[in-house]
Write an enzyme that holds these catalytic residues in place. Sequence first.
Site, PDB file in Angstrom:
ATOM      1  N   LYS A 163       0.921  -1.391  -0.271  1.00 21.86           N
ATOM      2  CA  LYS A 163      -0.067  -0.034   0.009  1.00 21.86           C
ATOM      3  C   LYS A 163       1.020   1.175   0.240  1.00 21.86           C
ATOM      4  O   LYS A 163       2.139   1.095   0.494  1.00 21.86           O
ATOM      5  CB  LYS A 163      -0.907   0.035   1.187  1.00 21.86           C
ATOM      6  CG  LYS A 163      -2.013  -1.016   1.353  1.00 21.86           C
ATOM      7  CD  LYS A 163      -3.320  -0.654   1.229  1.00 21.86           C
ATOM      8  CE  LYS A 163      -4.201  -1.551   1.921  1.00 21.86           C
ATOM      9  NZ  LYS A 163      -4.486  -1.346   3.054  1.00 21.86           N
ATOM     10  N   HIS A 185       2.090   7.037   2.221  1.00 21.44           N
ATOM     11  CA  HIS A 185       1.826   8.286   1.788  1.00 21.44           C
ATOM     12  C   HIS A 185       1.842   9.314   2.936  1.00 21.44           C
ATOM     13  O   HIS A 185       2.343   8.951   3.921  1.00 21.44           O
ATOM     14  CB  HIS A 185       0.256   8.093   1.645  1.00 21.44           C
ATOM     15  CG  HIS A 185      -0.684   7.710   2.664  1.00 21.44           C
ATOM     16  ND1 HIS A 185      -1.135   8.365   3.527  1.00 21.44           N
ATOM     17  CD2 HIS A 185      -0.924   6.344   2.796  1.00 21.44           C
ATOM     18  CE1 HIS A 185      -1.809   7.664   4.508  1.00 21.44           C
ATOM     19  NE2 HIS A 185      -2.013   6.321   4.098  1.00 21.44           N
ATOM     20  N   HIS A 191       1.383   8.753   6.601  1.00 23.54           N
ATOM     21  CA  HIS A 191       2.471   7.983   7.378  1.00 23.54           C
ATOM     22  C   HIS A 191       3.762   8.893   7.928  1.00 23.54           C
ATOM     23  O   HIS A 191       4.355   8.534   8.713  1.00 23.54           O
ATOM     24  CB  HIS A 191       3.180   6.976   6.523  1.00 23.54           C
ATOM     25  CG  HIS A 191       2.293   5.927   6.210  1.00 23.54           C
ATOM     26  ND1 HIS A 191       1.861   5.517   4.997  1.00 23.54           N
ATOM     27  CD2 HIS A 191       1.497   4.789   7.303  1.00 23.54           C
ATOM     28  CE1 HIS A 191       0.848   4.481   4.944  1.00 23.54           C
ATOM     29  NE2 HIS A 191       0.726   4.045   6.374  1.00 23.54           N
TER      30      HIS A 191
HETATM   31  N1  ARG Z   1       0.109  -0.887   9.730  1.00 24.69           N
HETATM   32  C1  ARG Z   1      -0.742   0.063  10.734  1.00 24.69           C
HETATM   33  C2  ARG Z   1      -1.435   1.081   9.574  1.00 24.69           C
HETATM   34  O1  ARG Z   1      -0.789   1.793   9.025  1.00 24.69           O
HETATM   35  C3  ARG Z   1      -0.163   0.568  11.758  1.00 24.69           C
HETATM   36  C4  ARG Z   1       0.426  -0.395  12.832  1.00 24.69           C
HETATM   37  C5  ARG Z   1       0.369   0.170  14.147  1.00 24.69           C
HETATM   38  N2  ARG Z   1       0.828  -0.734  15.065  1.00 24.69           N
HETATM   39  C6  ARG Z   1       0.429  -1.666  15.946  1.00 24.69           C
HETATM   40  N3  ARG Z   1       1.121  -2.211  16.591  1.00 24.69           N
HETATM   41  N4  ARG Z   1      -0.787  -1.848  15.656  1.00 24.69           N
HETATM   42  O2  ARG Z   1      -2.597   1.681  10.090  1.00 24.69           O
END
Ligand code: ARG
Length: 573
Positions: A127, A130, A133
Amino acid sequence: MVNFKEEIAALIAAHVEGLTAEEIGAMIEAPQDKSLGDYAFPCFRLAKTLRKAPPLIAADIAAAISGQPLFAKVEQVNAYVNMFISRAELVGEVTKEVLNKGADYGKSDIGQGRTVIVEFSSPNIAKPFHIGHIRSTVIGNSINKLYDAMGYKVVRINHLGDYGTQFGKMICAYRRWGNKEDVIREPIKTLLGYYTKFHEEAEKDKGLDDEAREIFARLEHGEKEEVELWQWFRDESLKEFSRVYKMLGIEFDSYAGESFYSDKMPQVVQMLKDKGLLEESRGAEIVDLTPYGLTPALITKSDGSSLYITRDIAAAIYRKKTYDFYKNIYVVASQQNLHFQQWIKIIELLGFDWAHDNIHVPFGLVSLEDGTMSTRHGRVVFLEDVLNRAVEKTREIIVEKGVNTDNVDETARQVGIGAVVFQELSNNRIKDYVFSWDKVLDFNGETGPYVQYTHARCASVLRKAGLDAGEDAAEKLSAFNAQYLTGESAYDLCKLIYAFPQAIIDAGEKYEPSVLTRHIVDIAQAFNRFYHDEHILTDNEEEKLSKLALVKATKTVLRNGLALLGIEAPERM
Ligand code: ARG
């Protein structure tokens, strides 16, 4: 370095019965209004034990301590003892300390080597990386540096979103409409295209969702073909993320993401069962959190596949076992507040006494002036493009302004990227904000370029005096005479430099890099007032050297501060 507050507390404690120096230290204030002194001690609380009116107590204390060399002046005003530090004393202490410590100025050892995990960035594989982030990435990077400076051992984890049903969709779409060359040429944009196409087609063809689910189940069971495709998507995506991390100068100690926990899930489910926390609900398994004011947490789906929250529970348990952390910090958007409340509650219900050492550090949304992005519809602004554009725009400004540099590309890179990062760390993290090019690149505002420019200005003054580097220069500067640094603006500047180590601790303990960002803007502004008010390169050698020592100290602090934000400090600009 002398701790002025502690010294004062000790002096007062020697004349006041019934309060320890520590208690007194906690009562000492630093007045906003400079005319009330550098420190003030309110005597209201002493009235009861001493059976005297507060102004009289204040007068006694003022008389008792006023002869000390630490002070230029001590006054009683109403119930307060107002204390003015001897300027030469403070300025001398601070300048000497910074010159001695250099890159280490600001560090403390309150962490005592305890381990802190900072999880940040954590984008989703295949993905786009962007503009949304940027917040976790940049805030998390600064928090890890702050904890490092506080004497903790920091483990930087990128909890990649590299697992979940969306990979079933991605593989399904790739098989139907995909093409290897496109993926290799432009991995994420291509994979995103497949994902978007899948959603469009799934609206028309209900069978597609079942097919994707089946593919994901095969992936979970380790079927070779699916695993290979997933691995390939992951590798290609990481290559693209790594480019951005490299631009930002960001590194991680671990990329153990969601997939890393896939084999650790059954254990979690078993633990929950053993504790009697798991309930069946329409074929799925849940933990009922309604008694705690939270919605139920879905642990496994009816098809047996694991979920995001279950992986987070497994991850926390794994991290505790592996790192025995003192704090496990998650820099993740505030949209996930509920998610974190849920799983941290479950850790607590499992009986782990370290449940509340898991800390969610949330932040608000960033949007662009022309509207937000949405992954589903492919309307998205890539972080890499934003960074590249920042560098380009900075390049234009540098050329147009005739900025002093011997390497336009390098300076444009340092300043452009620094500007974006600085802006990100300027606001209180919890606030939503709108990204604005004009604000980011304003060389005169409270911006990264402004602080970097001030740093380069210090460098240039030192260069002109031939004292910019080397043992020789350091030795000459160390012979400075603080009497030349007692003017108003020099003193204001030194007070801010003196407060720098505490600003690092405040920023770290609040998980709020903007505390530090604001502090170094204040230092830059104070320096520019000093630069404007005082003639630095005078004919009086001793005076010149002394002022240059303060310039050097300022340069060092600005550089150290920028480094803690993850920003470079160019020597010329
Ligand atoms: N990958 C997730 C996102 O982009 C964020 C992960 C956050 N960390 C966690 N331990 N849940 O929304």
